[in-house]
Write a protein that holds these residues in place. Structure first.
Motif, PDB file in Angstrom:
ATOM      1  N   ALA A  89       2.758  -0.491   4.751  1.00 12.98           N
ATOM      2  CA  ALA A  89       2.878   0.695   4.038  1.00 12.98           C
ATOM      3  C   ALA A  89       3.912   1.215   3.671  1.00 12.98           C
ATOM      4  O   ALA A  89       5.307   0.952   4.077  1.00 12.98           O
ATOM      5  CB  ALA A  89       2.442   1.526   5.380  1.00 12.98           C
ATOM      6  N   HIS A  90       4.180   1.722   2.374  1.00 16.06           N
ATOM      7  CA  HIS A  90       5.450   2.399   1.709  1.00 16.06           C
ATOM      8  C   HIS A  90       5.355   3.699   1.831  1.00 16.06           C
ATOM      9  O   HIS A  90       4.233   4.160   1.041  1.00 16.06           O
ATOM     10  CB  HIS A  90       5.723   1.644   0.465  1.00 16.06           C
ATOM     11  N   VAL A  91       5.770   4.584   2.832  1.00 14.07           N
ATOM     12  CA  VAL A  91       5.268   5.881   2.837  1.00 14.07           C
ATOM     13  C   VAL A  91       6.477   6.848   1.917  1.00 14.07           C
ATOM     14  O   VAL A  91       7.516   6.304   2.021  1.00 14.07           O
ATOM     15  CB  VAL A  91       5.758   6.385   4.398  1.00 14.07           C
ATOM     16  N   CYS A  92       5.870   7.616   1.383  1.00 15.13           N
ATOM     17  CA  CYS A  92       6.855   8.831   0.739  1.00 15.13           C
ATOM     18  C   CYS A  92       6.235   9.857   0.759  1.00 15.13           C
ATOM     19  O   CYS A  92       4.765  10.035   1.321  1.00 15.13           O
ATOM     20  CB  CYS A  92       6.973   8.208  -0.694  1.00 15.13           C
ATOM     21  N   VAL A  93       6.943  10.776   0.730  1.00 12.57           N
ATOM     22  CA  VAL A  93       6.804  12.568   0.932  1.00 12.57           C
ATOM     23  C   VAL A  93       6.899  13.180  -0.469  1.00 12.57           C
ATOM     24  O   VAL A  93       7.648  12.784  -1.258  1.00 12.57           O
ATOM     25  CB  VAL A  93       7.671  13.025   2.059  1.00 12.57           C
ATOM     26  N   GLN A  94       5.832  13.961  -0.859  1.00 11.20           N
ATOM     27  CA  GLN A  94       5.600  14.581  -1.913  1.00 11.20           C
ATOM     28  C   GLN A  94       5.232  16.282  -1.930  1.00 11.20           C
ATOM     29  O   GLN A  94       4.373  16.448  -1.395  1.00 11.20           O
ATOM     30  CB  GLN A  94       4.578  13.631  -2.706  1.00 11.20           C
ATOM     31  N   GLU A  95       6.192  16.874  -2.751  1.00  6.81           N
ATOM     32  CA  GLU A  95       5.827  18.251  -2.456  1.00  6.81           C
ATOM     33  C   GLU A  95       4.988  18.701  -3.599  1.00  6.81           C
ATOM     34  O   GLU A  95       4.573  20.000  -3.251  1.00  6.81           O
ATOM     35  CB  GLU A  95       7.072  19.082  -2.584  1.00  6.81           C
ATOM     36  N   MET A 134       0.834  -1.294   0.070  1.00  5.76           N
ATOM     37  CA  MET A 134       0.019  -0.026  -0.046  1.00  5.76           C
ATOM     38  C   MET A 134       0.935   1.208   0.034  1.00  5.76           C
ATOM     39  O   MET A 134       1.740   1.380   0.820  1.00  5.76           O
ATOM     40  CB  MET A 134      -0.982   0.039   1.408  1.00  5.76           C
ATOM     41  N   ARG A 135       0.856   2.130  -0.908  1.00  6.69           N
ATOM     42  CA  ARG A 135       1.546   3.212  -1.199  1.00  6.69           C
ATOM     43  C   ARG A 135       0.975   4.380  -0.241  1.00  6.69           C
ATOM     44  O   ARG A 135      -0.473   4.653  -0.451  1.00  6.69           O
ATOM     45  CB  ARG A 135       1.750   3.992  -2.502  1.00  6.69           C
ATOM     46  N   VAL A 136       1.434   5.016   0.771  1.00  8.66           N
ATOM     47  CA  VAL A 136       1.091   5.994   1.600  1.00  8.66           C
ATOM     48  C   VAL A 136       1.859   7.367   1.250  1.00  8.66           C
ATOM     49  O   VAL A 136       3.036   7.350   1.550  1.00  8.66           O
ATOM     50  CB  VAL A 136       1.116   5.758   2.908  1.00  8.66           C
ATOM     51  N   THR A 137       1.038   8.443   0.728  1.00 12.81           N
ATOM     52  CA  THR A 137       1.723   9.610   0.532  1.00 12.81           C
ATOM     53  C   THR A 137       1.573  10.529   1.388  1.00 12.81           C
ATOM     54  O   THR A 137       0.191  11.132   1.367  1.00 12.81           O
ATOM     55  CB  THR A 137       1.631   9.771  -1.283  1.00 12.81           C
ATOM     56  N   VAL A 138       2.390  11.460   1.880  1.00 15.53           N
ATOM     57  CA  VAL A 138       2.205  12.554   2.687  1.00 15.53           C
ATOM     58  C   VAL A 138       2.718  13.857   1.800  1.00 15.53           C
ATOM     59  O   VAL A 138       3.713  13.880   1.334  1.00 15.53           O
ATOM     60  CB  VAL A 138       3.319  12.470   3.861  1.00 15.53           C
ATOM     61  N   PHE A 139       1.355  14.515   1.513  1.00 19.44           N
ATOM     62  CA  PHE A 139       1.737  15.838   0.778  1.00 19.44           C
ATOM     63  C   PHE A 139       2.293  16.882   1.665  1.00 19.44           C
ATOM     64  O   PHE A 139       1.820  17.386   2.610  1.00 19.44           O
ATOM     65  CB  PHE A 139       0.424  16.186   0.418  1.00 19.44           C
ATOM     66  N   ASP A 140       3.672  17.203   1.290  1.00 20.17           N
ATOM     67  CA  ASP A 140       4.274  18.176   2.319  1.00 20.17           C
ATOM     68  C   ASP A 140       4.109  19.722   1.611  1.00 20.17           C
ATOM     69  O   ASP A 140       4.588  19.953   0.468  1.00 20.17           O
ATOM     70  CB  ASP A 140       5.922  17.791   1.880  1.00 20.17           C
ATOM     71  N   TYR A 141       3.326  20.376   2.430  1.00 27.38           N
ATOM     72  CA  TYR A 141       3.433  21.816   1.992  1.00 27.38           C
ATOM     73  C   TYR A 141       4.530  22.654   2.454  1.00 27.38           C
ATOM     74  O   TYR A 141       4.329  23.906   2.728  1.00 27.38           O
ATOM     75  CB  TYR A 141       1.939  22.283   2.208  1.00 27.38           C
ATOM     76  N   GLY A 142       5.562  21.958   2.736  1.00 27.45           N
ATOM     77  CA  GLY A 142       6.714  22.877   3.297  1.00 27.45           C
ATOM     78  C   GLY A 142       6.831  23.343   4.532  1.00 27.45           C
ATOM     79  O   GLY A 142       7.663  24.301   4.835  1.00 27.45           O
ATOM     80  N   ALA A 143       6.005  23.055   5.384  1.00 27.01           N
ATOM     81  CA  ALA A 143       5.979  23.579   6.767  1.00 27.01           C
ATOM     82  C   ALA A 143       6.890  22.831   7.804  1.00 27.01           C
ATOM     83  O   ALA A 143       7.025  23.219   8.693  1.00 27.01           O
ATOM     84  CB  ALA A 143       4.498  23.484   7.374  1.00 27.01           C
ATOM     85  N   GLY A 144       7.650  21.828   7.267  1.00 31.74           N
ATOM     86  CA  GLY A 144       8.791  21.286   8.032  1.00 31.74           C
ATOM     87  C   GLY A 144       8.317  19.815   8.562  1.00 31.74           C
ATOM     88  O   GLY A 144       8.106  19.011   7.875  1.00 31.74           O
TER      89      GLY A 144
END
Lengths: 197, 253
Positions: free
Chosen positions: A26-32, A1-11
């Motif tokens: 869960a395969h976690v990735c961070v995407q801007e 399961m791909r879990v994507t965290v949308f990073d709005y640049g807040a740290g």
């Protein structure tokens, strides 16, 4: 399961990504990039930053993200991420996703921000995870127009507001599961497991 | 209703936890990451790292330590001591801290509180105040309790909040490490003067002391260190005392 965290640049997303990574499978990735963030099985809108700045980062992909949610993409919004699921906020300019109807307004309390452990009432899924007290750090709250979409309430001083909203496979929580100790991690695990099955 | 909080403080020096009496006579207490995780498992509501090393090299160690901790700790983490500028605050938060605490740097340059609050939000900014009792009221000290300032503690707390601090960590220099109880009068004087949470610190020797700081002192949270590190009591025993006294506090699990 791909879990994507949308990073709005807040740290700081360390605790959140690590907590999500504890969920089996869960395969976690961070995407801007808001549009690329939609190429996933579960979208997570994290809870750090201010509404105006986050809405600006969301804007290029806002309509597409809204359509993805309408089409059934599972999404978890945490704190500010929950607020972005609503239409607008007093905190700053710009539009949220408008998936839930209602505005985000400042807490009516002496102590703002609300900082610390507070309860969640009338929330079976939260209680099932063993969470009685959960960690909040918020100055604003979502005033949902549809009471039936509220699946948990909390009160800070005299102000009662949604701790959690849900419609379909979109869930918003005003508290921080990733800061709510082991029971919070457990809540993330149950929520994602339900979407992954 | 918000529960009161029990915060475990780890004084960190060169990547190790240390504890002294009245800011002096340091002893090694163990590894910060494993201690922080142990206290989370026991039911601590938050962890605070106060870095008391003085050098630039040790601050690089601090950021690495914060990151290792944040990846394993699922309760709020506050970092102070090595945080003096907006850039330091940004580094600490990016490394995984939820809040930063400013002390001497804020007295020297109060604008740093505003700058941090504007950039990261008030919820991430804790004003740390070291206060010593005097004939009339309490005086703010900096540099680990060694340097007297012109500020009255209550006035300075109000100024910090006006400038953007979202919490006040209030340490009694007189009581620190003595285990004879918090300075309840000081805690009351500050908590009744500001609209942000006050964390009482300095002097915890028992659950009754914590109870007094929360109830009589009006603190939202209490900071505890030495009595836990040395095994005099436990987080769960302290919380049981608070619960028996009718204080709303989080139960673990």
């Amino acid at each position: 399961m791909r879990v994507t965290v949308f990073d709005y640049g807040a740290g700081n997303l360390h605790s959140l990504t690590k907590a999500l990574a504890l969920v089996a499978g869960a395969h976690v990735c961070v995407q801007e990039d808001a549009r690329r963030a939609l190429d996933t099985d579960v979208l997570v809108l994290p809870g750090v930053g201010a509404f105006g700045a986050a809405a600006a980062r969301l804007e290029p992909g806002r309509e597409r993200m809204r359509r993805a949610l309408d089409d059934g993409l599972p999404c978890l919004g945490i704190c500010l991420g929950m607020q972005l699921l609503f239409e607008q906020s007093e905190e700053g300019p710009g539009a949220g996703l408008g998936y839930f109807r209602g505005r985000v307004t400042r807490l009516a309390a002496r102590q703002v921000p609300q900082m610390g452990w507070n309860t969640v009432r009338d929330a079976p899924s939260v209680e099932a995870a063993g969470l009685r007290h959960v960690y909040y750090a918020n100055s604003y709250a979502c005033r949902a127009s549809e009471p039936s979409e509220v699946v948990g309430w909390t009160t800070h001083e005299g102000d009662t507001f949604p701790a959690s909203v849900r419609r379909g496979r979109v869930l918003g929580v005003q508290f921080h599961p990733e800061k709510s100790s082991l029971a919070g991690v457990n809540f993330l695990r149950t929520t994602l497991a339900e979407w992954g099955s | 209703m918000l529960a009161r909080r029990l915060i475990v403080c780890l004084d960190v020096k060169d990547g190790r936890v240390v504890k002294g009496v009245r800011f002096e006579g340091l002893r090694d207490m163990g590894d910060p990451v494993s201690l922080a995780r142990r206290y989370e498992a026991e039911g601590a509501d938050e962890v605070t790292f106060l870095d008391i090393s003085a050098t630039e090299e040790s601050r690089a160690t601090l950021w690495a330590l914060v990151q290792r901790t944040a990846e394993r700790l699922f309760i709020p983490l506050t970092v102070g001591g090595g945080v003096r500028t907006v850039e330091d605050a940004g580094r600490a938060l990016r490394a995984g801290a939820d809040k930063v605490c400013l002390n001497s740097a804020a007295v020297a340059n109060p604008a740093v509180l505003t700058a941090c609050a504007e950039r990261f939000g008030s919820q991430a900014v804790v004003a740390s105040i070291d206060a010593k009792r005097e004939a009339h009221g309490w005086r703010v000290y900096t540099h680990g309790g060694r340097r007297r300032t012109d500020w009255d503690a209550v006035a300075w707390a109000r100024e910090c909040v006006r400038r953007g601090a979202g919490e006040v960590l209030l340490t009694s220099v007189d009581r620190d490490g003595l285990r004879q109880g918090y300075d309840v009068a000081l805690t009351r004087a500050v908590s009744s003067s500001v609209d942000v949470p006050v964390i009482a610190s300095g002097g915890a020797g028992s659950g009754e002391h914590v109870r007094d700081a929360l109830r009589e002192g009006g603190a939202d949270a209490a900071l505890v260190a030495g009595i836990l590190h040395e095994g005099v009591t436990t987080v769960s025993a302290l919380k049981a005392t608070l619960r028996d006294n009718g204080i709303e506090i989080r139960s673990q699990g």
